[in-house]
Write a protein that holds these residues in place. Structure first.
Motif, PDB file in Angstrom:
ATOM      1  N   UNK A 164       0.847  -1.189   0.000  1.00  0.00           N
ATOM      2  CA  UNK A 164       0.000   0.000   0.000  1.00  0.00           C
ATOM      3  C   UNK A 164       0.879   1.234   0.000  1.00  0.00           C
ATOM      4  N   UNK A 165       0.706   2.083  -1.007  1.00  0.00           N
ATOM      5  CA  UNK A 165       1.552   3.266  -1.117  1.00  0.00           C
ATOM      6  C   UNK A 165       2.998   2.856  -1.300  1.00  0.00           C
ATOM      7  N   UNK A 166       3.861   3.352  -0.417  1.00  0.00           N
ATOM      8  CA  UNK A 166       5.279   2.997  -0.497  1.00  0.00           C
ATOM      9  C   UNK A 166       5.651   1.887   0.473  1.00  0.00           C
ATOM     10  N   UNK A 167       4.637   1.253   1.087  1.00  0.00           N
ATOM     11  CA  UNK A 167       4.889   0.180   2.049  1.00  0.00           C
ATOM     12  C   UNK A 167       4.688  -1.182   1.404  1.00  0.00           C
ATOM     13  N   UNK A 168       5.620  -2.082   1.685  1.00  0.00           N
ATOM     14  CA  UNK A 168       5.523  -3.476   1.247  1.00  0.00           C
ATOM     15  C   UNK A 168       5.696  -4.342   2.493  1.00  0.00           C
ATOM     16  N   UNK A 169       4.661  -5.117   2.835  1.00  0.00           N
ATOM     17  CA  UNK A 169       4.636  -5.817   4.115  1.00  0.00           C
ATOM     18  C   UNK A 169       4.475  -7.318   3.920  1.00  0.00           C
ATOM     19  N   UNK A 183       5.345   1.108  12.547  1.00  0.00           N
ATOM     20  CA  UNK A 183       6.332   1.372  11.513  1.00  0.00           C
ATOM     21  C   UNK A 183       5.679   1.981  10.275  1.00  0.00           C
ATOM     22  N   UNK A 184       4.478   1.518   9.926  1.00  0.00           N
ATOM     23  CA  UNK A 184       3.757   2.078   8.778  1.00  0.00           C
ATOM     24  C   UNK A 184       3.482   3.554   8.977  1.00  0.00           C
ATOM     25  N   UNK A 185       3.075   3.944  10.183  1.00  0.00           N
ATOM     26  CA  UNK A 185       2.826   5.362  10.468  1.00  0.00           C
ATOM     27  C   UNK A 185       4.115   6.174  10.368  1.00  0.00           C
ATOM     28  N   UNK A 186       5.231   5.570  10.799  1.00  0.00           N
ATOM     29  CA  UNK A 186       6.524   6.262  10.691  1.00  0.00           C
ATOM     30  C   UNK A 186       6.862   6.547   9.235  1.00  0.00           C
ATOM     31  N   UNK A 187       6.671   5.563   8.375  1.00  0.00           N
ATOM     32  CA  UNK A 187       6.948   5.748   6.947  1.00  0.00           C
ATOM     33  C   UNK A 187       6.003   6.789   6.349  1.00  0.00           C
ATOM     34  N   UNK A 188       4.747   6.781   6.762  1.00  0.00           N
ATOM     35  CA  UNK A 188       3.792   7.771   6.263  1.00  0.00           C
ATOM     36  C   UNK A 188       4.224   9.186   6.625  1.00  0.00           C
ATOM     37  N   UNK A 189       4.713   9.377   7.851  1.00  0.00           N
ATOM     38  CA  UNK A 189       5.168  10.703   8.272  1.00  0.00           C
ATOM     39  C   UNK A 189       6.409  11.131   7.486  1.00  0.00           C
ATOM     40  N   UNK A 190       7.323  10.188   7.245  1.00  0.00           N
ATOM     41  CA  UNK A 190       8.512  10.512   6.474  1.00  0.00           C
ATOM     42  C   UNK A 190       8.160  10.913   5.058  1.00  0.00           C
ATOM     43  N   UNK A 191       7.103  10.306   4.510  1.00  0.00           N
ATOM     44  CA  UNK A 191       6.684  10.631   3.152  1.00  0.00           C
ATOM     45  C   UNK A 191       6.113  12.039   3.031  1.00  0.00           C
ATOM     46  N   UNK A 192       5.727  12.615   4.145  1.00  0.00           N
ATOM     47  CA  UNK A 192       5.252  13.996   4.121  1.00  0.00           C
ATOM     48  C   UNK A 192       6.386  14.965   3.816  1.00  0.00           C
TER      49      UNK A 192
END
Length: 222
Positions: A48-53, A80-89
């Motif tokens: 989903x988005x830039x996440x691959x799980x 960890x997904x929320x961390x990546x989402x924040x970094x993508x901002x």
């Protein structure tokens, strides 16, 4: 995007395997890639988005144990997904969650595996990875080093430093000149051989090129 995926895979291979004398692709000894035939776990994956799980899903017959293990994995993955989402901002960043199989047989007294979380900012020199320990008893409660220290007298800072010098010397792992530790690491797993492995992540006691360094502290006693 394909070349970036290939570059990440190569970088992860080098980073995760450098701490092994045989250049294993796993984080350390006593670990193995997840198998689809494992009766105790399956793997659930999505993108989903830039996440691959790709994360483990317990199939334990004890419903409470199964729920506790799966909840712990989901909480860590969501964090960890929320961390990546924040970094993508701020900057485009890809994230990966995978897992490494340790003592996770259906009849094991302890269930142990590692989650591996990796992030790769766009145009960065290399990805960064961290491992998250997942150790549970027969009822699905977390097992800590404090629990192990009650019956394993060798889990001392002095003995860990001694084993770091011995085992890294035998495996030709490059360490920092000042690599002595002052406390036990938070990260450990119980391998398929029922040995306790303390894990030092890149830059803790050695450079990035040395990868994750797993130190064998002997048979687990609980």
């Amino acid at each position: 995007m394909k070349w970036k995926t290939a570059a990440l895979a190569l970088s992860l291979f080098l980073a995760l395997s450098a701490g092994s004398a045989e250049a294993e692709w796993t984080l350390g000894p006593g670990l193995a890639p997840p198998l689809p035939t494992n009766p105790a776990f399956s793997t659930k994956g999505w993108q989903e988005g830039t996440m691959n799980v790709n994360i483990p899903v317990s199939k334990d017959e004890n419903l409470l144990k199964r729920a506790r293990i799966n909840a712990a994995v989901e909480v860590e993955t969501d964090c960890f997904t929320r961390t990546i989402e924040k970094r993508n901002e701020i900057w485009k960043t890809s994230g990966w969650v995978t897992w490494q199989s340790a003592m996770d047989r259906k009849d094991s007294p302890v269930t142990s595996f590692l989650l591996v979380e990796s992030s790769y900012p766009d145009r960065a020199a290399h990805p960064m990875s961290r491992a998250v320990a997942m150790n549970f008893d027969r009822l699905g409660h977390r097992v800590t080093l404090k629990d192990l220290k009650k019956t394993m007298g060798n889990l001392t800072v002095e003995e860990v430093n001694r084993q770091i010098d011995i085992q890294c010397g035998e495996r030709n792992i490059h360490l920092f000149a000042r690599h002595e530790v002052r406390k036990l690491p938070d990260l450990f797993y119980i391998g398929k051989d029922n040995h306790v492995y303390l894990v030092f992540e890149p830059y803790e006691i050695g450079p990035y090129a040395s990868g994750f360094i797993a130190i064998d502290m002997g048979e687990a006693k609980l």
